[in-house]
Scaffold this active site. Structure first.
Site, PDB file in Angstrom:
ATOM      1  N   ALA A 186       0.839  -1.203   0.000  1.00  0.00           N
ATOM      2  CA  ALA A 186       0.000   0.000   0.000  1.00  0.00           C
ATOM      3  C   ALA A 186       0.870   1.247   0.000  1.00  0.00           C
ATOM      4  CB  ALA A 186      -0.942  -0.007   1.203  1.00  0.00           C
ATOM      5  N   ASP A 187       1.889   1.271   0.834  1.00  0.00           N
ATOM      6  CA  ASP A 187       2.818   2.395   0.857  1.00  0.00           C
ATOM      7  C   ASP A 187       3.524   2.552  -0.484  1.00  0.00           C
ATOM      8  OD1 ASP A 187       2.723   3.627   3.410  1.00  0.00           O
ATOM      9  OD2 ASP A 187       3.753   1.923   4.293  1.00  0.00           O
ATOM     10  N   LEU A 188       4.048   1.452  -1.008  1.00  0.00           N
ATOM     11  CA  LEU A 188       4.827   1.518  -2.235  1.00  0.00           C
ATOM     12  C   LEU A 188       3.975   1.973  -3.418  1.00  0.00           C
ATOM     13  CD1 LEU A 188       6.895  -1.756  -1.754  1.00  0.00           C
ATOM     14  CD2 LEU A 188       7.726   0.592  -1.506  1.00  0.00           C
ATOM     15  N   GLY A 224       3.133   5.625  -3.299  1.00  0.00           N
ATOM     16  CA  GLY A 224       4.257   6.408  -3.798  1.00  0.00           C
ATOM     17  C   GLY A 224       4.338   6.390  -5.312  1.00  0.00           C
TER      18      GLY A 224
END
Length: 419
Positions: free
Chosen positions: A181-183, A186
């Site tokens: 989710a973070d990647l 980004g």
């Protein structure tokens, strides 16, 4: 300005990114912009980005001594950056940010919604300082709505956005092995920034680009999303087998596992020919039939693959998985190994594609990092900066600001006068 594609610096050469982000989603986005050639200045709180403390593993300088160990987590998302330590709540920190904003092309932040406004750096104020500034703002659950003020943590977002319900074995929700989710937030953020920079070239104005961990997860629901929104089916986890194609997934051999992807009737015929299964078996006549009997088909395939296939006379007996992969390749069937991470970085294909980069860290010396995923004809960025130590560039960045403090966005590709 020199040709950015052939200069060895990348297509964003001459752009300046101000990275006010922390943890992973924002830093990963800023790192990608740096990989594309932008100059990235990361402003960290005096105690540093929290990922500097995320571990183990930590690594120490070869010489040991009293130097603090470095977090491999931080190293993973902060290459091609300069670090300046400053308290954004202090007068000195505010002044530093204002000077950097006036020069920047892009600002990246991933605070909880409203935090920058409370610090005096809301979008309106930032655009008064620099009308051409592109602002990337990443949140956990979106900038608004009943859950917009929730903090963003990757695994929580994976669960809330349904990804964990699709991953792993049936009845056992499983997170992805990386903070996806973070990647992806980004990555989506970077695509929005690049679009906003193109728009700025036309309008002269910078936009605010907003994305979130939630939107990134829903943005990759793909066919699993339309199974519900169009067909009314609630998708479920199917382990290592594809939910809509068979045979397509992981299959065990006598000495390990391989993966096979029979994405067409022709490929199914080829799989059957290699393994000796009956391609005209009425149970498996169509892809829908095979999906409906996925477990039965997988068991039959593994029953064959677990046997060591016979070698031609005079050929030294090899590991069964190697033989099966060779035969599947000869038949045109997409197939592959399941590699461990160390095997991936030792793989000749990884090395040939430049998917690992060597940098000289200030305290660790030479280290290898996962490489950038793009390749540009004519070459891209060839000289990569190592992840910085905390405040490593305090003096050099301030000296540069003093030298270029003429009220313009010095160092940006298309300078614009600002108040």
């Amino acid at each position: 300005m020199p040709d950015a594609v052939t200069s060895g610096q990348g297509p964003l050469d001459g752009r300046l990114v101000l990275d006010l982000s922390h943890a992973l989603a924002g830093p990963h986005a800023a790192m990608m912009l740096g990989d594309l050639g932008a100059r990235v200045i990361k402003v960290e709180a005096p105690g540093g980005d929290e990922t500097r403390g995320w571990g183990p593993p930590f690594v120490s300088p070869p010489s040991g001594g009293a130097v603090e160990t470095e977090s491999t987590y931080f190293l993973a998302c902060n290459r091609n950056k300069e670090s300046v330590a400053a308290d954004l709540r202090s007068p000195e920190g505010r002044a530093l940010v204002r000077r950097l904003v006036r020069r920047a092309d892009v600002l990246v932040e991933n605070f909880r919604p409203g935090t920058l406004d409370r610090l005096g750096y809301g979008a309106e104020r930032l655009h008064l300082l620099n009308p051409g500034l592109v602002i990337l703002s990443i949140s956990g659950f979106g900038h608004g709505g009943p859950h917009g003020d929730r903090p963003g943590y990757d695994q929580i977002a994976q669960g809330e956005a349904g990804l964990m319900s699709l991953t792993g074995e049936p009845g056992a929700p499983t997170k992805c092995g990386v903070p996806i989710a973070d990647l992806l937030a980004g990555i989506f953020g970077v695509s929005g920034v690049l679009a906003a920079l193109l728009d700025r070239a036309r309008t002269g104005r910078g936009r605010v680009v907003r994305t979130s961990l939630l939107s990134a997860m829903i943005g990759v629901h793909s066919f699993q999303g339309t199974r519900w929104t169009v067909a009314g089916q609630v998708p479920e986890a199917t382990g290592n087998q594809h939910p809509s194609i068979a045979p397509y997934g992981l299959f065990r051999c006598a000495d390990g596992a391989i993966q096979i992807a029979a994405g067409s009737e022709k490929l199914w015929q080829a799989v059957a020919s290699v393994t000796g299964l009956a391609a005209d078996d009425p149970r498996y006549a169509t892809n829908a039939d095979r999906v409906g009997r996925r477990a039965e088909l997988a068991a039959e395939l593994e029953g064959v693959l677990r046997w060591a296939p016979a070698e031609p006379a005079g050929v030294v007996r090899r590991p069964p998985a190697d033989v099966w992969l060779e035969r599947l390749a000869e038949a045109g069937v997409p197939a592959g190994r399941v590699r461990t991470i160390d095997e991936v970085y030792a793989w000749e294909q990884t090395r040939q594609q430049g998917l690992a980069v060597r940098v000289e860290h200030a305290t660790l010396g030479p280290i290898t990092l996962p490489g950038m995923p793009w390749r540009f004809d004519g070459g891209g960025r060839t000289r990569h900066l190592p992840p910085p130590t905390l405040g490593q560039h305090n003096d050099s960045v301030r000296s540069w600001l003093d030298e270029t403090d003429d009220g313009t966005r010095a160092g940006a590709a298309d300078a614009v006068r600002v108040p």
